[in-house]
Scaffold this motif. Sequence first.
Motif, PDB file in Angstrom:
ATOM      1  N   TRP A  35       0.841  -1.190   0.000  1.00 19.57           N
ATOM      2  CA  TRP A  35       0.000   0.000   0.000  1.00 19.57           C
ATOM      3  C   TRP A  35       0.879   1.245   0.000  1.00 19.57           C
ATOM      4  CZ3 TRP A  35      -5.230  -0.366  -0.428  1.00 19.57           C
ATOM      5  CH2 TRP A  35      -5.796  -1.620  -0.177  1.00 19.57           C
ATOM      6  N   TYR A  36       0.520   2.179  -0.852  1.00 22.70           N
ATOM      7  CA  TYR A  36       1.120   3.495  -0.873  1.00 22.70           C
ATOM      8  C   TYR A  36       0.026   4.502  -0.526  1.00 22.70           C
ATOM      9  CZ  TYR A  36       5.421   1.921  -3.151  1.00 22.70           C
ATOM     10  OH  TYR A  36       6.615   1.317  -3.435  1.00 22.70           O
ATOM     11  N   ARG A  37       0.439   5.692  -0.153  1.00 20.23           N
ATOM     12  CA  ARG A  37      -0.532   6.760   0.065  1.00 20.23           C
ATOM     13  C   ARG A  37       0.041   8.083  -0.410  1.00 20.23           C
ATOM     14  NH1 ARG A  37      -0.535   7.173   6.720  1.00 20.23           N
ATOM     15  NH2 ARG A  37       1.552   8.118   6.942  1.00 20.23           N
ATOM     16  N   GLN A  38      -0.873   8.965  -0.752  1.00 23.28           N
ATOM     17  CA  GLN A  38      -0.471  10.303  -1.177  1.00 23.28           C
ATOM     18  C   GLN A  38      -1.479  11.310  -0.652  1.00 23.28           C
ATOM     19  OE1 GLN A  38       0.100  10.870  -5.420  1.00 23.28           O
ATOM     20  NE2 GLN A  38       1.456  12.609  -5.036  1.00 23.28           N
ATOM     21  N   ALA A  39      -0.977  12.248   0.133  1.00 26.98           N
ATOM     22  CA  ALA A  39      -1.792  13.335   0.643  1.00 26.98           C
ATOM     23  C   ALA A  39      -1.591  14.553  -0.251  1.00 26.98           C
ATOM     24  CB  ALA A  39      -1.400  13.660   2.080  1.00 26.98           C
ATOM     25  N   PRO A  40      -2.549  15.464  -0.282  1.00 24.78           N
ATOM     26  CA  PRO A  40      -2.415  16.660  -1.125  1.00 24.78           C
ATOM     27  C   PRO A  40      -1.133  17.417  -0.815  1.00 24.78           C
ATOM     28  CG  PRO A  40      -4.648  16.473  -0.307  1.00 24.78           C
ATOM     29  CD  PRO A  40      -3.859  15.411   0.396  1.00 24.78           C
ATOM     30  N   GLY A  41      -0.381  17.728  -1.850  1.00 22.71           N
ATOM     31  CA  GLY A  41       0.854  18.474  -1.686  1.00 22.71           C
ATOM     32  C   GLY A  41       2.048  17.645  -1.280  1.00 22.71           C
ATOM     33  N   ASN A  42       1.827  16.349  -1.053  1.00 20.27           N
ATOM     34  CA  ASN A  42       2.924  15.468  -0.639  1.00 20.27           C
ATOM     35  C   ASN A  42       3.259  14.457  -1.730  1.00 20.27           C
ATOM     36  OD1 ASN A  42       2.755  16.789   1.776  1.00 20.27           O
ATOM     37  ND2 ASN A  42       2.015  15.035   2.949  1.00 20.27           N
ATOM     38  N   GLN A  43       4.459  13.908  -1.625  1.00 22.52           N
ATOM     39  CA  GLN A  43       4.834  12.829  -2.540  1.00 22.52           C
ATOM     40  C   GLN A  43       4.191  11.525  -2.085  1.00 22.52           C
ATOM     41  OE1 GLN A  43       9.172  12.856  -2.605  1.00 22.52           O
ATOM     42  NE2 GLN A  43       9.151  14.052  -4.490  1.00 22.52           N
ATOM     43  N   ARG A  44       4.020  10.628  -3.037  1.00 25.22           N
ATOM     44  CA  ARG A  44       3.513   9.303  -2.691  1.00 25.22           C
ATOM     45  C   ARG A  44       4.549   8.594  -1.826  1.00 25.22           C
ATOM     46  NH1 ARG A  44       1.997   5.756  -7.708  1.00 25.22           N
ATOM     47  NH2 ARG A  44       4.283   5.669  -7.880  1.00 25.22           N
ATOM     48  N   GLU A  45       4.077   7.918  -0.793  1.00 26.68           N
ATOM     49  CA  GLU A  45       4.983   7.213   0.102  1.00 26.68           C
ATOM     50  C   GLU A  45       4.504   5.787   0.333  1.00 26.68           C
ATOM     51  OE1 GLU A  45       5.172   8.653   4.117  1.00 26.68           O
ATOM     52  OE2 GLU A  45       3.004   8.852   4.300  1.00 26.68           O
ATOM     53  N   LEU A  46       5.459   4.917   0.544  1.00 28.57           N
ATOM     54  CA  LEU A  46       5.141   3.534   0.873  1.00 28.57           C
ATOM     55  C   LEU A  46       4.624   3.478   2.301  1.00 28.57           C
ATOM     56  CD1 LEU A  46       5.247   0.456   0.263  1.00 28.57           C
ATOM     57  CD2 LEU A  46       7.558   0.493   1.220  1.00 28.57           C
ATOM     58  N   VAL A  47       3.501   2.815   2.490  1.00 24.54           N
ATOM     59  CA  VAL A  47       2.938   2.627   3.823  1.00 24.54           C
ATOM     60  C   VAL A  47       3.345   1.266   4.380  1.00 24.54           C
ATOM     61  CG1 VAL A  47       0.812   2.464   5.163  1.00 24.54           C
ATOM     62  CG2 VAL A  47       0.967   4.077   3.242  1.00 24.54           C
ATOM     63  N   ALA A  48       3.118   0.224   3.602  1.00 26.46           N
ATOM     64  CA  ALA A  48       3.440  -1.126   4.051  1.00 26.46           C
ATOM     65  C   ALA A  48       3.531  -2.035   2.836  1.00 26.46           C
ATOM     66  CB  ALA A  48       2.380  -1.655   5.011  1.00 26.46           C
ATOM     67  N   ALA A  49       4.356  -3.069   2.951  1.00 24.78           N
ATOM     68  CA  ALA A  49       4.512  -4.030   1.863  1.00 24.78           C
ATOM     69  C   ALA A  49       4.698  -5.420   2.431  1.00 24.78           C
ATOM     70  CB  ALA A  49       5.682  -3.655   0.971  1.00 24.78           C
ATOM     71  N   SER A  50       4.301  -6.401   1.629  1.00 22.15           N
ATOM     72  CA  SER A  50       4.409  -7.802   2.034  1.00 22.15           C
ATOM     73  C   SER A  50       4.930  -8.608   0.857  1.00 22.15           C
ATOM     74  CB  SER A  50       3.026  -8.325   2.447  1.00 22.15           C
ATOM     75  OG  SER A  50       3.051  -9.719   2.655  1.00 22.15           O
ATOM     76  N   THR A  51       6.001  -9.359   1.077  1.00 19.61           N
ATOM     77  CA  THR A  51       6.565 -10.172   0.009  1.00 19.61           C
ATOM     78  C   THR A  51       5.929 -11.553  -0.012  1.00 19.61           C
ATOM     79  OG1 THR A  51       8.327 -11.171   1.300  1.00 19.61           O
ATOM     80  CG2 THR A  51       8.753  -8.980   0.376  1.00 19.61           C
TER      81      THR A  51
END
Length: 123
Positions: A36-52
């Motif tokens: 999951w990634y997330r992006q808030a207004p005015g911010n860059q997209r960031e990784l929230v969590a990942a599962s291999t």
Amino acid sequence: QVQLVESGGGLVQPGGSLRLSCAASGSIFTIYTMGWYRQAPGNQRELVAASTSGGSTNYADSVKGRFTISRDNAKNTVYLQMNSLKSEDTAVYSCYANIGAIASGRYGRGDYWGQGTQVTVSS
């Protein structure tokens, strides 16, 4: 063709919880990483969590201890349980998956994205 469909976003009060789901469908051979990634207004997209596919997980520092990522490999689905939500968690959350799939009779591996779901944390 591979598709990722998300659900579970919405409006929640600070301190509340939400659970996001993302189901992959199509001519899937293997799902490697899901996250999951997330992006808030005015911010860059960031990784929230990942599962291999091997079972490893990683989280953004800002969500450690509050968010939990899990997978149901039989359903090609990844979940994000979000607890103790804060206003700064407000963003569009997008599901991501690295998938090996069959297309036109040939195997290929690529990155796929869901359409995004809005999470708003506000009183």
